[in-house]
Design a protein around this motif. Structure first.
Motif, PDB file in Angstrom:
ATOM      1  N   VAL B 114       0.691  -0.810  -0.040  1.00 28.14           N
ATOM      2  CA  VAL B 114       0.278  -0.465   0.073  1.00 28.14           C
ATOM      3  C   VAL B 114       1.024   1.354  -0.105  1.00 28.14           C
ATOM      4  O   VAL B 114       0.404   2.007  -0.434  1.00 28.14           O
ATOM      5  CB  VAL B 114      -0.727  -0.045   1.441  1.00 28.14           C
ATOM      6  CG1 VAL B 114      -2.230   0.768   1.050  1.00 28.14           C
ATOM      7  CG2 VAL B 114      -1.939  -1.145   1.535  1.00 28.14           C
ATOM      8  N   LEU B 115       2.153   1.211  -0.005  1.00 33.82           N
ATOM      9  CA  LEU B 115       2.367   2.140   1.106  1.00 33.82           C
ATOM     10  C   LEU B 115       3.800   2.227  -0.424  1.00 33.82           C
ATOM     11  O   LEU B 115       3.990   3.987  -1.171  1.00 33.82           O
ATOM     12  CB  LEU B 115       4.402   1.805   1.562  1.00 33.82           C
ATOM     13  CG  LEU B 115       4.849   2.885   2.342  1.00 33.82           C
ATOM     14  CD1 LEU B 115       3.771   4.052   3.270  1.00 33.82           C
ATOM     15  CD2 LEU B 115       5.579   2.893   3.154  1.00 33.82           C
ATOM     16  N   PHE B 117       2.803   1.574  -3.134  1.00 34.39           N
ATOM     17  CA  PHE B 117       1.409   2.212  -4.701  1.00 34.39           C
ATOM     18  C   PHE B 117       1.435   3.411  -3.565  1.00 34.39           C
ATOM     19  O   PHE B 117       0.914   4.721  -5.014  1.00 34.39           O
ATOM     20  CB  PHE B 117      -0.142   1.371  -3.571  1.00 34.39           C
ATOM     21  CG  PHE B 117      -0.660   0.596  -5.380  1.00 34.39           C
ATOM     22  CD1 PHE B 117      -0.976   1.413  -5.953  1.00 34.39           C
ATOM     23  CD2 PHE B 117      -0.701  -1.333  -5.189  1.00 34.39           C
ATOM     24  CE1 PHE B 117      -1.790   0.957  -7.540  1.00 34.39           C
ATOM     25  CE2 PHE B 117      -0.592  -1.321  -6.127  1.00 34.39           C
ATOM     26  CZ  PHE B 117      -1.460  -0.831  -7.710  1.00 34.39           C
ATOM     27  N   ALA B 118       0.969   3.682  -2.553  1.00 33.89           N
ATOM     28  CA  ALA B 118       1.077   5.609  -1.987  1.00 33.89           C
ATOM     29  C   ALA B 118       1.941   6.332  -2.629  1.00 33.89           C
ATOM     30  O   ALA B 118       1.847   7.489  -3.842  1.00 33.89           O
ATOM     31  CB  ALA B 118       0.565   5.609  -1.067  1.00 33.89           C
ATOM     32  N   PHE B 121       1.560   7.439  -6.032  1.00 31.81           N
ATOM     33  CA  PHE B 121       0.933   8.764  -6.636  1.00 31.81           C
ATOM     34  C   PHE B 121       1.011   9.638  -6.367  1.00 31.81           C
ATOM     35  O   PHE B 121       0.704  10.890  -6.723  1.00 31.81           O
ATOM     36  CB  PHE B 121      -0.424   8.227  -6.394  1.00 31.81           C
ATOM     37  CG  PHE B 121      -1.222   7.457  -7.571  1.00 31.81           C
ATOM     38  CD1 PHE B 121      -1.358   7.458  -8.680  1.00 31.81           C
ATOM     39  CD2 PHE B 121      -1.583   6.099  -6.130  1.00 31.81           C
ATOM     40  CE1 PHE B 121      -1.327   5.661  -9.516  1.00 31.81           C
ATOM     41  CE2 PHE B 121      -1.859   5.051  -7.325  1.00 31.81           C
ATOM     42  CZ  PHE B 121      -1.720   4.779  -8.445  1.00 31.81           C
ATOM     43  N   ILE B 122       1.290   9.454  -4.496  1.00 33.61           N
ATOM     44  CA  ILE B 122       2.171  11.137  -3.775  1.00 33.61           C
ATOM     45  C   ILE B 122       3.696  11.753  -4.524  1.00 33.61           C
ATOM     46  O   ILE B 122       3.267  12.763  -4.554  1.00 33.61           O
ATOM     47  CB  ILE B 122       2.286  10.718  -2.106  1.00 33.61           C
ATOM     48  CG1 ILE B 122       0.698  10.257  -1.620  1.00 33.61           C
ATOM     49  CG2 ILE B 122       3.331  12.004  -1.880  1.00 33.61           C
ATOM     50  CD1 ILE B 122       1.235   9.744  -0.218  1.00 33.61           C
TER      51      ILE B 122
END
Lengths: 248, 272, 238
Positions: B114-115, B117-118, B121-122
């Motif tokens: 999840v990190l 993936f984040a 986008f971040i």
């Protein structure tokens, strides 16, 4: 004795750990060249006094002056540093740095903290090792030395800072009886050379021989403060008498 | 003298493991004779692609080599970040300590995937500093995305190692007039370092395993190649490719884990 | 706030997806954790028997699962187990479908992965058992099995609780990887939502926070359990 002449001046200091008040108003002054022994039962706050003098422990109340430094007013580690250059300390557990040789242990702080010349420091360090009779152990790591030898390296390390005063915190308490002697001998020589020092100790005989003055502490107070001959042979306070009766 | 083969317990164990490996080899051989050889031949032909991302093995543009490259880059970033974070959690000042704790726990409690993936986008595609464009290609994003949770785990290792140094060392150094950064540099970290190495290596093995997740960033790592370039292979052959890839990870990580465990025992042994 | 658009959260369809995702994640985590703990205990018991061939087999299992990516384990289970023959025929459509659903594959592979880690944790817990305790149990006439369940497990589980906490949180976090094989858990629905709304950044930040909160609750709960089960004067840095 005039107060202003004293090198160290402590007035009515208080210190608590949580609810427990360890120091309940200790006052003491030490002149230059004087050796003062602090004796007393365990838990009476002897070691705490030493740690307050060089600022390792902040006091809650009172006045401490060492030379020009008003210790109770120093707030941060940064402000404490000039004080620490003048006051060295030798610990019960030696606290040598295990990853450095005996010689390096002595040389580290003068070079890294005081910024002295390496060659000059090395010369000084080797002389100090000779003085504590460990000239042949310069390249040994602390782990290879006996307790007494480690403690003498620690004393040399303290001396290498060229302090005005050295605090000895029960330096023989963790040693074997046979190595105690060599450490005490080293300290006695330093005192004879005119070193100013405060010693917390359990060695009554040593205190009697080496000290200019002996303080007896009990439950956070200095109960009696006198030259060794008076304190040991003619104690005034019943608590001193009781304590000496137990240990002598 | 009567020669008998008395095997030690460990020896017998090793013998059984050898037996298991032999059984696997035998199974592979039997399977090869039953038609598996053809599949293995396919794997062999495509192995350079799997390892380097190129059909003929050069230049290296992806594959398992990219996973290793990614793990090294991430570990380098994580080592710096993790040490700073770990020391910050031990700071006197609450303004440094509390945020450091928050960051450490946040990162430690977020799933790696999840990190990653984040971060995808971040982080922007590029940042402009004084007119200089610094692009953030997927590889860089993957490095950062994997370095963050590793750093959080490493900060715990650093913290533990620093705390394991006897308090007398701090006291002695302070009494000698050292500043806090000086104490870390000259006294604490040199001693803590050797206690950190096993944990650091374990984390590196863990990170290497996690590089498999980087496939979500779209870089040409071994899993991406498995799922794209090799997807046209028959289902049956794919099984062999999967086995090969599993073996690649195992062959790289297992020795590291073993070495770390040996060191751990060695460090536990010395009581300095 | 910060130019982030969370208006899509008002849509009941997305709310529904999120809730379903969380529930499925919890289900997957709970199931695989339970099996992992069971595998861990049995594995540690097996190791404590000191039977060389069992010891060897368990060690082999542990090392294989510890040193390969769980994602790859899951993909392998999902894509290749069906290829290798684990198939069934759907009675309604008559089509060949994999015997195991994606959820089942994820569950099995996560259980094995977690189990391998748990065996290590329980083993080190049992190893710290003072010899005197085992001897006392033996002299009181406990059988090996009874000694394990009634004496060693209660003591060892307290000692290894911190590492078990690590393993369970680790396993919980790893469940997010099941999205890759289309298990409809939280991470999977995250993808569904941003494919729909194109609000990738907002969705990922929200999902990250949900995971962190869930994992924090788990690790807080475990630390409470640790505190509750602490034996005075036992364990704790000795």
């Amino acid at each position: 004795m005039k107060r202003s002449e004293a090198l160290i001046e402590i007035d009515n200091i208080h210190k608590s750990f949580g609810d427990f008040e360890v120091l309940k108003g200790i006052s003491l002054s030490v002149n230059e060249g004087e050796a003062v022994c602090i004796i007393g039962p365990s838990g009476s706050g002897k070691s705490t006094v030493l740690r307050c003098i060089n600022g390792l422990l902040p006091i809650d109340e009172g006045f401490i002056r060492v030379g020009n430094h008003r210790v109770h007013e120093l707030r941060s580690e940064k402000e404490m540093r000039p004080l620490r250059h003048q006051v060295s300390m030798v610990f019960q557990q030696y606290n040598l740095f295990p990853h450095k040789t005996a010689l390096e242990n002595i040389m580290m702080a003068p070079i890294q903290v005081l910024g002295h010349e390496r060659a000059e420091v090395e010369d000084r360090a080797r002389k100090l090792l000779e003085k504590v009779r460990l000239g042949n152990k310069a390249d040994s790591y602390p782990g290879m030395l006996s307790g007494g030898q480690q403690q003498r390296v620690a004393i040399a390390r303290a001396l290498a800072m060229q302090p005005e005063v050295i605090l000895f915190d029960e330096v023989t308490a963790a040693l074997d009886p046979e190595t105690v002697k060599e450490v005490l001998l080293t300290i006695r020589e330093l005192v004879d050379d005119g070193l100013t020092c405060i010693l917390v100790t359990h060695e009554m005989k040593f205190a009697r021989e080496v000290a200019d003055r002996v303080c007896f502490t009990d439950r956070g107070l200095i109960v009696e403060n006198a030259p060794p001959a008076d304190l040991f042979d003619n104690p005034q306070d019943p608590r001193t008498r009781e304590f000496l009766g137990q240990v002598l | 003298m009567n020669m008998t083969f008395e095997l030690s317990y460990e020896g017998k164990k090793r013998l059984v493991i050898g037996g298991v490996l032999a059984a696997i080899a035998a199974w592979i051989a039997v399977d090869a004779m039953a038609g598996g050889a053809e599949h293995w031949a396919r794997v062999f032909v495509r192995l350079p692609l799997l390892l380097t991302g190129q059909g003929d093995g050069w230049p290296i543009t992806g594959g398992f080599a990219l996973n290793i490259l990614l793990s090294i880059a991430s570990m380098a970033v994580a080592t710096v970040l993790g040490t700073l974070l770990g020391i910050s959690t031990l700071a006197q000042s609450p303004y440094l300590r509390l945020p450091a704790f928050f960051i450490m726990n946040f990162l430690r409690n977020s799933p790696w995937l999840v990190l990653l993936f984040a971060m995808l986008f971040i982080l922007p595609f590029q940042v402009e500093v004084f007119g200089l464009r610094i692009p953030f290609p997927p590889f860089v994003k993957a490095v950062i995305g994997l370095a963050l949770p590793t750093a959080a785990n490493l900060s715990e290792v650093v913290r533990g190692a620093v705390q394991s140094i006897h308090s007398g060392q701090w006291e002695a150094a302070r009494a000698l007039g050292y500043t806090t950064p000086q104490i870390y540099r000259h006294v604490i970290l040199p001693q803590a370092l050797r206690r950190m190495i096993p944990g650091w290596m374990n984390l590196y093995a863990l990170l290497t395993i996690a590089t498999a997740l980087a496939t979500v960033t779209g870089i040409q790592d071994v899993l991406t190649i498995l799922n794209t370039s090799l997807a046209m292979e028959s289902e049956r052959v794919l099984v062999y490719f999967y086995l090969t890839t599993l073996f690649l990870f195992f062959a790289y990580c297992y020795p590291i884990a073993i070495f770390a465990r040996r060191l751990e025992r060695a460090v536990k042994g010395d009581n300095i | 706030m910060f130019g982030l658009d969370y208006s899509w959260l008002a849509d009941p369809a997305y709310q529904n997806w999120l809730v379903t995702g969380v529930i499925n994640t919890l289900e997957l985590a709970a199931l695989s954790s339970s099996v992992a703990i069971l595998i861990g205990m049995l594995g540690a018991l097996g190791l404590s028997l000191r039977v060389f061939w069992l010891d060897a087999l368990i060690e082999f299992f542990v090392e294989v699962f510890r040193n390969t990516p769980p994602l790859l384990q899951m993909l392998f289970a999902y894509f290749t187990l069906s290829t290798l023959g684990l198939k069934t025929t759907d009675p309604v459509t008559g089509l060949e479908v994999p015997l195991l659903s994606a959820f089942a594959c994820a569950c099995i592979s996560l259980s094995l992965f977690g189990g391998a880690l748990a065996i290590e944790a329980f083993r080190s817990g049992l190893e710290t058992m003072p010899k005197a305790i085992t001897e006392a149990g033996r002299s009181l006439g406990y059988s090996r099995w009874a000694r394990f369940w009634r004496i060693e497990v209660p003591i060892a589980s307290r000692v290894c609780l911190p590492s078990l906490t690590n393993i369970l949180t680790n396993l919980f976090k790893t469940t997010s990887q099941a999205s890759v094989i289309t298990v409809p858990e939280l991470m999977y629905y995250a993808g569904q939502i941003y494919n729909d709304t194109f609000r990738t950044l907002e969705v990922m930040i929200l999902i990250l926070i949900i995971y962190v909160v869930l994992v924090s609750i788990l690790s807080y709960g475990m630390s409470r359990l640790e505190a509750y089960l602490t034996l005075p004067g036992y364990g704790k840095g000795q």
